[in-house]
Design a protein around this motif. Structure first.
Motif, PDB file in Angstrom:
ATOM      1  N   THR A   1      -2.820   6.948  -3.346  1.00 26.57           N
ATOM      2  CA  THR A   1      -3.664   5.679  -2.905  1.00 26.57           C
ATOM      3  C   THR A   1      -3.047   4.933  -1.722  1.00 26.57           C
TER       4      THR A   1
ATOM      5  N   SER B   1     -10.192  -0.485  -5.114  1.00 23.74           N
ATOM      6  CA  SER B   1      -9.944  -2.146  -5.506  1.00 23.74           C
ATOM      7  C   SER B   1     -10.386  -3.159  -5.148  1.00 23.74           C
TER       8      SER B   1
ATOM      9  N   ARG C   1      -2.836   0.681  -3.435  1.00 27.65           N
ATOM     10  CA  ARG C   1      -2.243   0.627  -4.216  1.00 27.65           C
ATOM     11  C   ARG C   1      -1.927   0.692  -5.763  1.00 27.65           C
ATOM     12  N   GLY C   2      -1.299   0.081  -6.635  1.00 27.06           N
ATOM     13  CA  GLY C   2      -1.240   0.176  -7.654  1.00 27.06           C
ATOM     14  C   GLY C   2       0.558   1.466  -7.627  1.00 27.06           C
ATOM     15  N   GLU C   3       0.879   1.271  -8.952  1.00 25.53           N
ATOM     16  CA  GLU C   3       2.757   1.890  -8.582  1.00 25.53           C
ATOM     17  C   GLU C   3       3.088   2.341  -7.247  1.00 25.53           C
ATOM     18  N   ASP C   4       2.547   4.363  -7.516  1.00 25.39           N
ATOM     19  CA  ASP C   4       3.969   5.125  -7.256  1.00 25.39           C
ATOM     20  C   ASP C   4       2.271   4.844  -5.635  1.00 25.39           C
ATOM     21  N   GLY C   5       1.500   3.838  -5.193  1.00 25.51           N
ATOM     22  CA  GLY C   5       0.762   3.822  -3.885  1.00 25.51           C
ATOM     23  C   GLY C   5       1.291   3.631  -2.942  1.00 25.51           C
TER      24      GLY C   5
ATOM     25  N   TRP D   1       1.519   1.158  -0.391  1.00 20.57           N
ATOM     26  CA  TRP D   1       2.101  -0.296  -0.033  1.00 20.57           C
ATOM     27  C   TRP D   1       3.327  -0.309  -0.940  1.00 20.57           C
ATOM     28  N   SER D   2       3.205   0.435  -1.880  1.00 17.96           N
ATOM     29  CA  SER D   2       4.888  -0.025  -2.413  1.00 17.96           C
ATOM     30  C   SER D   2       5.829   0.350  -2.227  1.00 17.96           C
ATOM     31  N   LYS D   3       5.638   1.513  -0.866  1.00 20.31           N
ATOM     32  CA  LYS D   3       6.745   2.211  -0.432  1.00 20.31           C
ATOM     33  C   LYS D   3       7.125   2.025   0.543  1.00 20.31           C
TER      34      LYS D   3
ATOM     35  N   LYS E   1       5.423  -0.684   4.541  1.00 18.20           N
ATOM     36  CA  LYS E   1       4.496  -2.097   4.903  1.00 18.20           C
ATOM     37  C   LYS E   1       3.568  -1.894   5.542  1.00 18.20           C
TER      38      LYS E   1
END
Ligand code: BV8
Ligand code: ZN
Length: 246
Positions: free
Chosen positions: A33, A188, A35-39, A41-43, A45
């Motif tokens: 996915t 989301s 968003r969320g911790e391992d989404g 967009w967490s790694k 841009k």
């Protein structure tokens, strides 16, 4: 797992249903996915990888990312949530499945009438002459794919700041305005204008149900929040429909 008597009554009596799905409906297939911790967009841009500017600045980088995601999508199978939605379609005279996903899993699970608001990773097109391709695979060493006319070829997906496909967006608004029962599943609900759809449904009197692992921006507005995995809740909802509609 339980649904309210009101929802059970709606499942039994309505004719027009509209569904909006997001990345959460493909999570149990193994598709990451956003968003969320391992989404994603967490790694990574989003402005670099899911924007027109990002593509023009570094098309190879963006093609490598979409190619990587395409490989994941080709290596996974639809999950119980996709199959449940494909089954649900046959019970209602007007059933519209609107997806923000580009992974083609709804179609692979047998859903017939899918509105893809953000495009489809299997399709690409030439930015010069508009010619469509369904067979572009960019291997690492290959440079960015070009059309026979010389134009740059891009993935047929909607990036940030880009308009949604006219027909799909209009049709989604029509279905949301017209439906009696609306499900927001695995999204989301922060990316517009797709995220307007549940609000449009509610404003037009639909019963609004959200299926998600956690509360979202939409949760405060819904008539019923079913917390849990889409791959478990949707098959249960279909079992309830079979009891009251066959
Ligand atoms: C537009 C590309 C004009 C495809 C994506 C400032 C500058 C520029 C623009 C804006 C701005 N501010 C606002 C905007 C508008 C912008 C926007 O909304 N930005 C947000 C982030 C603030 N929107 C746009 O730019 C759109 N275009 O506005 O043009 C316009 C205006 C009006 C009318 C027409 C045009 C274009 C948006 C499309 C962007 N493209 N990706 C791709 O590569 O995939 S965005 C990306 O986010 C994907 O498309 C994705 O589908 C979408 C939404 O994400 P979700 O699907 O919801 O996924 P997410 O990870 O966020 O959430 C997953 C959920 O599932 C979670 O809630 C989780 O709890 C849940 N879950 C997880 N597992 C499960 C589960 N639920 C159930 N079961 C499970 N097992
Ligand atoms: Zn061309």
């Amino acid at each position: 797992m339980k649904i309210s008597p009101t929802l059970n009554e709606k499942l039994a009596t309505v004719q027009r249903v509209c569904i909006l799905t997001g990345a959460g409906v493909s999570a149990e297939s193994g598709v990451p996915t956003f968003r969320g911790e391992d989404g994603l967009w967490s790694k990574l841009k989003p402005e670099e990888l899911a924007s027109f500017e990002g593509f023009m600045k570094n098309p190879r980088n963006v093609w490598a990312w979409y190619n990587h995601r395409k490989e994941i999508m080709h290596s996974v199978e639809p999950n119980a949530a996709h199959y449940a939605l494909a089954t649900m379609e046959s019970f209602y005279s007007e059933f519209t499945l609107v997806t923000q996903n580009i992974d083609n899993l709804h179609q692979r699970a047998g859903s017939k009438h899918v509105l893809e608001l953000h495009g489809n990773i299997e399709r690409s097109y030439c930015m010069e002459c508009g010619k469509y391709f369904t067979d572009i695979t960019v291997t690492e060493e290959a440079s960015v794919p070009r059309c026979s006319c010389g134009g740059l070829v891009r993935p047929d997906v909607v990036w940030f700041g880009e308009n949604l496909p006219e027909y799909e967006y209009k049709e989604a608004i029509r279905a949301a305005s017209n439906c009696e029962l609306f499900f927001s599943v695995g999204t989301s609900a922060v990316v517009y204008p797709a995220a307007w759809l549940p609000h449009v449904a509610k404003q037009h009197g639909a019963y609004l149900v959200e299926i998600n692992m956690e509360r979202t921006e939409l949760s405060q507005y819904v008539d019923e929040l079913l917390l849990g995995k889409a791959g478990e809740i949707l098959p249960y909802v279909v079992e309830c429909i079979k009891k009251v509609r066959s």
